[in-house]
Enzyme design. Structure first.
Site, short mmCIF file in Angstrom:
data_model
loop_
_atom_site.label_atom_id
_atom_site.label_comp_id
_atom_site.label_asym_id
_atom_site.label_seq_id
_atom_site.Cartn_x
_atom_site.Cartn_y
_atom_site.Cartn_z
N ARG A 56 -2.05 -3.91 -9.86
CA ARG A 56 -0.95 -2.94 -9.77
C ARG A 56 -1.03 -2.21 -8.42
O ARG A 56 -0.20 -2.43 -7.54
CB ARG A 56 -1.03 -1.94 -10.94
CG ARG A 56 0.24 -1.14 -11.16
CD ARG A 56 0.43 0.05 -10.25
NE ARG A 56 -0.65 1.04 -10.35
CZ ARG A 56 -0.75 2.08 -9.54
NH1 ARG A 56 0.13 2.28 -8.58
NH2 ARG A 56 -1.77 2.92 -9.66
N HIS A 104 -9.40 6.62 -3.37
CA HIS A 104 -9.17 5.69 -2.26
C HIS A 104 -10.27 5.86 -1.21
O HIS A 104 -10.97 6.87 -1.17
CB HIS A 104 -7.79 5.94 -1.66
CG HIS A 104 -6.68 5.43 -2.54
ND1 HIS A 104 -5.84 4.41 -2.18
CD2 HIS A 104 -6.32 5.77 -3.80
CE1 HIS A 104 -4.99 4.16 -3.18
NE2 HIS A 104 -5.26 4.99 -4.18
N CYS A 129 -1.17 0.63 2.56
CA CYS A 129 0.28 0.56 2.67
C CYS A 129 0.66 -0.32 3.86
O CYS A 129 0.24 -0.04 4.98
CB CYS A 129 0.85 1.95 2.86
SG CYS A 129 2.62 1.92 3.16
N ASN A 136 -7.69 1.31 -2.29
CA ASN A 136 -8.55 1.79 -3.35
C ASN A 136 -10.01 1.47 -3.01
O ASN A 136 -10.31 0.54 -2.27
CB ASN A 136 -8.20 1.08 -4.67
CG ASN A 136 -6.85 1.47 -5.18
OD1 ASN A 136 -6.71 2.42 -5.92
ND2 ASN A 136 -5.81 0.74 -4.77
#
Lengths: 308, 308
Positions: B15, B210, B241, B250
């Site tokens: 996810r 993260h 990103c 993460n």
């Protein structure tokens, strides 16, 4: 935590970082890096090592690099020495701060200096006898936690060595080193807390760790929480071995500074000024860079990494 | 520490990792990754999210991926939902474990779901009312520590929100999330310790962080030391990103597993089996990989990294 807390960073990139790079770095470039690190606020550096020029040709310019580091006002420049002969060379060249290294692990010490650890203790005593008044001494205990050959070290083995070492010169700074990067924060905290209680005569403790398994900062924090206030780190996380791809280097100075400053622990180092120096360090041909903050603070233009 | 301790890893790569990748990953490849992660011993996964297909086309195959994850014997597959409408979609598709997300930060919540945080609390209550008997619920509190727009969050802001949320469904698992990677271990430990004391009715706490600034493992450890036993992580450290180079993902599952196992905390996950899966994860086109253990355990042949 209050803002009155302070950590001292010892920048070891010019020694532990550069020595791992096979391609010769021009002496002028090394000196320029030390100048730029100084300009960021760094006031302690392991500038080089006096070692066999045959074994480590990268550091054959030790005397010249050391002299340049010592010429910076207020810079405390230590130089690594593995034995009496090289300590004599360093002192002859004018060193004011020696860092002697031996290994707690018998196999690792024999591999490095062809001696049992307790023979290196005797060598340490000979170096201490030789020190001119006012020469500072750091004692690096490699493989204090973990050995590349034998795995986890028994704390009793490390303490037996420290028992013999510390009273030779109680005002030396003692630095247990995680040479492999495999120690975990629980063990860093336990050994350092115990050492600080066991040797109240020691005034300065330091910690030196690697980030091979991503635990670099967690281990530094464990050392800090145990009461250690002097931390080794290398700009750009340099220090990987060029002959072992995937092996990674020292905990990066920029990551350590970022963490401490974010926790209101002052380092005296300007992180914004450090990031471009670290980016240039990461682009040294043949170097293996590590750390995250360099790219995190430089998002528009990630640093070029010599390993990419 | 004794060997009887255990941590539960929630693998969020499918996810939080995949959603950050612009190039479409074939559904069959996603399902294959989940199967391979399961084969390493992973038994909790955030398999996908039911969200706007326009906003996140990567996760338009949510129902199919979720069904495949749920078909694995013993796999607990949660799916992220941001509002009632998508919760209804997930339940209609047969979800047995919803993960609702809202942000403690007003600006971040408005940016994500165009609501104030307390309006999302009302939405959460509506979802709880809707849950069939036996459906599990995770509550992710994004920006619980730090907001990309407003910086450090006041703990009181986060607690005010938790005060309202927790009694709606005390048996939900509560997961304060470090969305930016900027929190430090002292603040992770303080907030989670305080939360565990403040809400004794909560049976399961989780932590999601993260690694943008290299503090991923240090923060996970702080959560563990505060008493949190369920940790989110993404294989290969996916989650950066693609539109913000340098932003990183993460904390990596392989790093977390390595750390815990080295501390004699059992995860049930086979690190040797996980490393090649993580290497393949790091090579997904358009992905941004992180973590150290993958290369450290694979020194002869460093993983190809899609970011290189």
């Amino acid at each position: 935590m209050t803002t009155s807390q302070a950590a001292t960073i010892v920048e070891v990139g010019p020694r532990d970082g550069f020595q791992s790079i096979a391609q010769q770095i021009p002496t002028a470039r090394k000196i320029d890096f030390i100048q730029r690190l100084y300009d960021c606020g760094i006031r302690r550096v392991e500038a080089t090592a006096f070692v066999s020029e045959t074994a480590v040709p990268q550091l054959a310019d030790a005397a010249e690099v050391m002299a340049a580091a010592e010429a910076l006002p207020g810079m405390d420049a230590q130089v690594l020495v593995p034995n009496l002969r090289h300590a004599e060379r360093a002192l002859a060249a004018g060193s004011k701060h020696l860092a002697f290294v031996l290994s707690a692990s018998e196999k690792h010490n024999r591999s490095n200096v062809r001696r049992a650890p307790f023979e290196s203790v005797e060598e340490y005593a000979r170096i201490v006898d030789l020190l001119p008044q006012g020469t500072a001494l750091r004692l690096n205990v490699a493989t204090a936690f973990d050995c590349p050959y034998d795995g986890a070290m028994e704390p009793d083995t490390t303490f037996a060595l420290l028992d013999a070492l510390i009273d030779i010169k109680p005002d030396a700074e003692i630095c247990p080193c995680d040479t492999t990067g495999r120690v975990t924060p629980d063990r860093v905290g336990a050994l350092l807390s115990q050492a600080i209680r066991r040797y109240p005569q020691v005034k300065s403790w330091a910690y030196h760790g690697h980030d091979t398994y991503g635990l670099g900062l967690a281990n530094v924090l464990a050392a800090w929480q145990a009461g250690v206030r002097t931390i080794d780190a290398a700009f750009a996380g340099l220090g990987g071995c060029p002959f072992a791809p995937g092996a990674t280097g020292n905990v990066s100075t920029e990551d350590v500074v970022w963490m401490f400053e974010a926790m209101n622990v002052s380092t005296g180092i300007d992180i914004a000024a450090l990031v471009p120096v670290a980016c240039d360090g990461a682009s040294i041909p043949g170097g293996v860079a590590g750390g995250r903050v360099r790219d995190a603070l430089n998002p528009a233009k990630p640093c070029e990494d010599a390993t990419s």
